[in-house]
Design a protein around this motif. Structure first.
Motif, PDB file in Angstrom:
ATOM      1  N   GLY A  38       0.817  -1.217   0.000  1.00  0.00           N
ATOM      2  CA  GLY A  38       0.000   0.000   0.000  1.00  0.00           C
ATOM      3  C   GLY A  38       0.849   1.266   0.000  1.00  0.00           C
ATOM      4  O   GLY A  38       0.479   2.268  -0.632  1.00  0.00           O
ATOM      5  N   VAL A  39       1.992   1.224   0.687  1.00  0.00           N
ATOM      6  CA  VAL A  39       2.899   2.382   0.708  1.00  0.00           C
ATOM      7  C   VAL A  39       3.468   2.607  -0.701  1.00  0.00           C
ATOM      8  O   VAL A  39       3.491   3.739  -1.200  1.00  0.00           O
ATOM      9  CB  VAL A  39       4.032   2.183   1.757  1.00  0.00           C
ATOM     10  CG1 VAL A  39       5.068   3.290   1.644  1.00  0.00           C
ATOM     11  CG2 VAL A  39       3.438   2.140   3.169  1.00  0.00           C
ATOM     12  N   ALA A  40       3.879   1.515  -1.348  1.00  0.00           N
ATOM     13  CA  ALA A  40       4.400   1.627  -2.727  1.00  0.00           C
ATOM     14  C   ALA A  40       3.308   2.147  -3.662  1.00  0.00           C
ATOM     15  O   ALA A  40       3.569   2.960  -4.557  1.00  0.00           O
ATOM     16  CB  ALA A  40       4.914   0.268  -3.204  1.00  0.00           C
ATOM     17  N   GLU A  46      -0.571   7.888  -6.325  1.00  0.00           N
ATOM     18  CA  GLU A  46      -0.945   9.224  -5.854  1.00  0.00           C
ATOM     19  C   GLU A  46       0.157  10.252  -6.118  1.00  0.00           C
ATOM     20  O   GLU A  46      -0.120  11.368  -6.521  1.00  0.00           O
ATOM     21  CB  GLU A  46      -1.278   9.186  -4.362  1.00  0.00           C
ATOM     22  CG  GLU A  46      -2.485   8.303  -4.064  1.00  0.00           C
ATOM     23  CD  GLU A  46      -2.902   8.364  -2.612  1.00  0.00           C
ATOM     24  OE1 GLU A  46      -2.883   9.446  -2.006  1.00  0.00           O
ATOM     25  OE2 GLU A  46      -3.221   7.293  -2.068  1.00  0.00           O
ATOM     26  N   ALA A  47       1.391   9.878  -5.834  1.00  0.00           N
ATOM     27  CA  ALA A  47       2.488  10.855  -5.947  1.00  0.00           C
ATOM     28  C   ALA A  47       3.196  10.797  -7.300  1.00  0.00           C
ATOM     29  O   ALA A  47       4.069  11.618  -7.577  1.00  0.00           O
ATOM     30  CB  ALA A  47       3.485  10.638  -4.812  1.00  0.00           C
ATOM     31  N   GLY A  48       2.829   9.816  -8.144  1.00  0.00           N
ATOM     32  CA  GLY A  48       3.417   9.728  -9.485  1.00  0.00           C
ATOM     33  C   GLY A  48       4.894   9.371  -9.480  1.00  0.00           C
ATOM     34  O   GLY A  48       5.629   9.703 -10.413  1.00  0.00           O
ATOM     35  N   ILE A  49       5.327   8.648  -8.447  1.00  0.00           N
ATOM     36  CA  ILE A  49       6.743   8.255  -8.353  1.00  0.00           C
ATOM     37  C   ILE A  49       6.961   6.934  -9.092  1.00  0.00           C
ATOM     38  O   ILE A  49       6.259   5.950  -8.821  1.00  0.00           O
ATOM     39  CB  ILE A  49       7.161   8.068  -6.862  1.00  0.00           C
ATOM     40  CG1 ILE A  49       6.834   9.306  -6.017  1.00  0.00           C
ATOM     41  CG2 ILE A  49       8.627   7.632  -6.739  1.00  0.00           C
ATOM     42  CD1 ILE A  49       7.691  10.496  -6.228  1.00  0.00           C
ATOM     43  N   PRO A  53      14.428   2.527  -7.123  1.00  0.00           N
ATOM     44  CA  PRO A  53      14.972   2.409  -5.761  1.00  0.00           C
ATOM     45  C   PRO A  53      13.987   2.851  -4.674  1.00  0.00           C
ATOM     46  O   PRO A  53      13.891   2.223  -3.619  1.00  0.00           O
ATOM     47  CB  PRO A  53      16.214   3.323  -5.793  1.00  0.00           C
ATOM     48  CG  PRO A  53      16.629   3.319  -7.219  1.00  0.00           C
ATOM     49  CD  PRO A  53      15.363   3.252  -8.015  1.00  0.00           C
ATOM     50  N   VAL A  54      13.233   3.917  -4.936  1.00  0.00           N
ATOM     51  CA  VAL A  54      12.245   4.389  -3.951  1.00  0.00           C
ATOM     52  C   VAL A  54      11.166   3.324  -3.756  1.00  0.00           C
ATOM     53  O   VAL A  54      10.772   3.012  -2.618  1.00  0.00           O
ATOM     54  CB  VAL A  54      11.608   5.729  -4.401  1.00  0.00           C
ATOM     55  CG1 VAL A  54      10.477   6.136  -3.473  1.00  0.00           C
ATOM     56  CG2 VAL A  54      12.663   6.832  -4.469  1.00  0.00           C
ATOM     57  N   LEU A  55      10.710   2.744  -4.863  1.00  0.00           N
ATOM     58  CA  LEU A  55       9.643   1.730  -4.760  1.00  0.00           C
ATOM     59  C   LEU A  55      10.148   0.458  -4.084  1.00  0.00           C
ATOM     60  O   LEU A  55       9.448  -0.126  -3.245  1.00  0.00           O
ATOM     61  CB  LEU A  55       9.059   1.422  -6.149  1.00  0.00           C
ATOM     62  CG  LEU A  55       8.434   2.637  -6.844  1.00  0.00           C
ATOM     63  CD1 LEU A  55       7.874   2.256  -8.209  1.00  0.00           C
ATOM     64  CD2 LEU A  55       7.337   3.264  -5.983  1.00  0.00           C
ATOM     65  N   SER A  58      10.380   1.125  -0.438  1.00  0.00           N
ATOM     66  CA  SER A  58       9.062   1.182   0.216  1.00  0.00           C
ATOM     67  C   SER A  58       8.533  -0.222   0.476  1.00  0.00           C
ATOM     68  O   SER A  58       7.954  -0.493   1.527  1.00  0.00           O
ATOM     69  CB  SER A  58       8.077   2.018  -0.615  1.00  0.00           C
ATOM     70  OG  SER A  58       7.731   1.346  -1.811  1.00  0.00           O
ATOM     71  N   ILE A  59       8.751  -1.121  -0.456  1.00  0.00           N
ATOM     72  CA  ILE A  59       8.291  -2.508  -0.269  1.00  0.00           C
ATOM     73  C   ILE A  59       9.083  -3.181   0.865  1.00  0.00           C
ATOM     74  O   ILE A  59       8.537  -3.966   1.652  1.00  0.00           O
ATOM     75  CB  ILE A  59       8.483  -3.320  -1.590  1.00  0.00           C
ATOM     76  CG1 ILE A  59       7.541  -2.820  -2.700  1.00  0.00           C
ATOM     77  CG2 ILE A  59       8.306  -4.813  -1.350  1.00  0.00           C
ATOM     78  CD1 ILE A  59       6.076  -3.147  -2.513  1.00  0.00           C
ATOM     79  N   LEU A  60      10.370  -2.833   0.967  1.00  0.00           N
ATOM     80  CA  LEU A  60      11.249  -3.512   1.947  1.00  0.00           C
ATOM     81  C   LEU A  60      11.313  -2.790   3.293  1.00  0.00           C
ATOM     82  O   LEU A  60      11.992  -3.259   4.203  1.00  0.00           O
ATOM     83  CB  LEU A  60      12.680  -3.590   1.364  1.00  0.00           C
ATOM     84  CG  LEU A  60      12.842  -4.425   0.088  1.00  0.00           C
ATOM     85  CD1 LEU A  60      14.236  -4.203  -0.511  1.00  0.00           C
ATOM     86  CD2 LEU A  60      12.632  -5.908   0.387  1.00  0.00           C
TER      87      LEU A  60
END
Ligand SMILES: Nc1nc2c(ncn2[C@@H]2O[C@H](COP(=O)(O)OP(=O)(O)O)[C@@H](OP(=O)(O)OP(=O)(O)O)[C@H]2O)c(=O)[nH]1
Length: 178
Positions: A38-40, A46-49, A53-55, A58-60
């Motif tokens: 859900g964070v990813a 929502e944020a269009g990222i 690496p960010v994704l 977020s998963i980890l």
């Protein structure tokens, strides 16, 4: 593209295996993996990222903090940059809770831009969850204190992403914190 999808899928699978026996603290005992996914999803939808690496981070983001995963293992599977990002978003659970919570406020502004994005999306997910329902064993007082503390963390992450910050502000306004 194929390599990106392969890496993202590997990462989701890795986190799902690591969190397999964990549940959220809500009444439905939602599988814990719903949270990192859900964070990813907040970051992409929502944020269009779309920064891999960010994704991946977020998963980890809760694997080391909440499971037997080590930073070495993260590096072995996902490389040294992802290890560094996961380190940045991991609380040291050996510290007393009040110290841990104070450190999050203090360290927020020192984080990398990528880690800040994960931290903002993580807070947004948890605060929305808190608005939805009270976790098992929590009192209204604890919920209120969490909102106040989370706002202090978010205030030190400002200037990172306008969409995430505006969504967080919507939550804070609803709680009469702004
Ligand atoms: N709102 C909500 N939170 C839940 C639920 N289930 C588990 N959590 C987790 O509980 C943590 C917040 O509870 P606290 O009592 O403040 O923290 P603690 O578990 O770290 O001691 C958050 O994790 P954290 O990694 O400690 O994140 P953060 O609070 O440090 O940002 C959040 O992800 C749920 O159903 N609703």
């Amino acid at each position: 593209m194929e390599e990106v999808l392969k890496m993202y899928t590997k990462c989701v699978n890795f986190a799902a295996v690591k969190h397999k026996d964990q549940r959220r603290k809500d009444q439905e005992q939602t599988p814990y993996i719903n949270h990192p996914i859900g964070v990813a999803y907040i970051l992409t939808a929502e944020a269009g990222i779309s920064d891999l690496p960010v994704l991946l981070a977020s998963i980890l983001h809760d694997t080391v903090e909440d499971t037997d995963t080590t930073f070495d293992e993260i590096e072995q599977h996902f490389g040294s940059h992802i290890r560094k990002l996961v380190e940045e978003v991991t609380d040291d659970k050996t510290l007393p809770k009040d110290v841990r919570k104070a450190k999050q406020i203090e360290n927020a502004s020192k984080s990398s831009h990528e880690a800040k994005l994960v931290k903002l999306a993580d807070k947004l997910y948890n605060l929305r969850d808190l608005q939805r329902c009270l976790p098992k064993g929590w009192t209204e007082k604890r919920r209120k204190e969490y909102f106040i503390w989370a706002k202090a963390v978010v205030d030190n992450l400002r200037g990172t992403n306008a969409i995430l910050e505006s969504s967080l502000d919507k939550v804070f306004r609803k709680q009469h914190l702004m």
